[in-house]
Scaffold this active site. Structure first.
Site, PDB file in Angstrom:
ATOM      1  CD  GLN A  83      -0.638   0.119   4.562  1.00  0.00           C
ATOM      2  OE1 GLN A  83      -0.902   0.719   5.594  1.00  0.00           O
ATOM      3  NE2 GLN A  83      -0.409  -1.182   4.533  1.00  0.00           N
ATOM      4  CD  GLU A  84       2.272  -0.197  -1.238  1.00  0.00           C
ATOM      5  OE1 GLU A  84       3.044  -1.130  -0.978  1.00  0.00           O
ATOM      6  OE2 GLU A  84       1.171  -0.382  -1.790  1.00  0.00           O
ATOM      7  CB  SER A  85       7.952   2.029   1.913  1.00  0.00           C
ATOM      8  OG  SER A  85       7.831   3.433   1.719  1.00  0.00           O
TER       9      SER A  85
ATOM     10  CE1 TYR B  24      -1.336  -0.854   0.073  1.00  0.00           C
ATOM     11  CE2 TYR B  24      -3.308  -0.213  -1.110  1.00  0.00           C
ATOM     12  CZ  TYR B  24      -1.935  -0.184  -0.959  1.00  0.00           C
ATOM     13  OH  TYR B  24      -1.168   0.519  -1.855  1.00  0.00           O
TER      14      TYR B  24
END
Length: 169
Positions: free
Chosen positions: A33-35, A150
């Protein structure tokens, strides 16, 4: 993306998750999710690395190079573990989702929302109440919309990673 990059980082996610007694699938879902598991990722706000750590969070977690995948995974796991500890009064599985919102928005934002939920006479340690508050107020606060997306995406990635067990990975 997942099938190409996960094999590179799977051992690091597994080893780091074991160190903090975390589910490696969840840790990998956070990284995705982050990168999208890209260690050189940089956001417009300056967070960077596979786990997209702020400079101050990275320093606090002992990370000297945010773009080093192993350091980033370690720092992200340590920070997530701290967020789980911070919400130890929230029962599982809800504690996971609280920790994710705190990872995304910061624990101060979560604490403020909990105070508002409590002031409404509702249980501030119930995910349904936190989610409902974020969802109801997302039109007036983009950070709330982002937090809802998120957690929803990480939960989706988590299920995907667990159910496919990444057979090809």
């Amino acid at each position: 993306d997942l099938n190409q990059r996960m094999p590179i980082y799977k051992a690091s996610f597994k080893n780091t998750a074991a160190k903090y007694d975390l589910d490696w699938h969840l840790l990998a879902a956070i990284g995705y999710q982050e990168s999208y598991l890209k260690p050189n990722s940089v956001s417009p706000t300056g967070v960077r690395g596979l786990m997209m750590l702020t400079n101050s969070t990275a320093k606090a977690m002992g990370v000297s190079n945010r773009t080093d995948p192993a350091q980033s995974i370690e720092g992200g796991a340590k920070y997530y573990d701290q967020m789980l500890s911070r919400y130890s009064d929230v029962p599982y599985p809800d504690r996971n989702w609280y920790a994710l919102v705190a990872y995304n928005m910061g624990p101060g934002a979560v604490n403020n929302i909990q105070k508002r939920i409590r002031a409404q006479g509702k249980n501030p340690n119930n995910w349904v109440n936190l989610y409902s508050y974020l969802d109801r107020n997302k039109a007036s606060n983009g950070r709330y919309r982002q937090a809802v997306q998120y957690v929803t995406r990480i939960r989706s990635y988590l299920e995907h990673i667990k159910t496919t067990q990444l057979v090809n990975i």
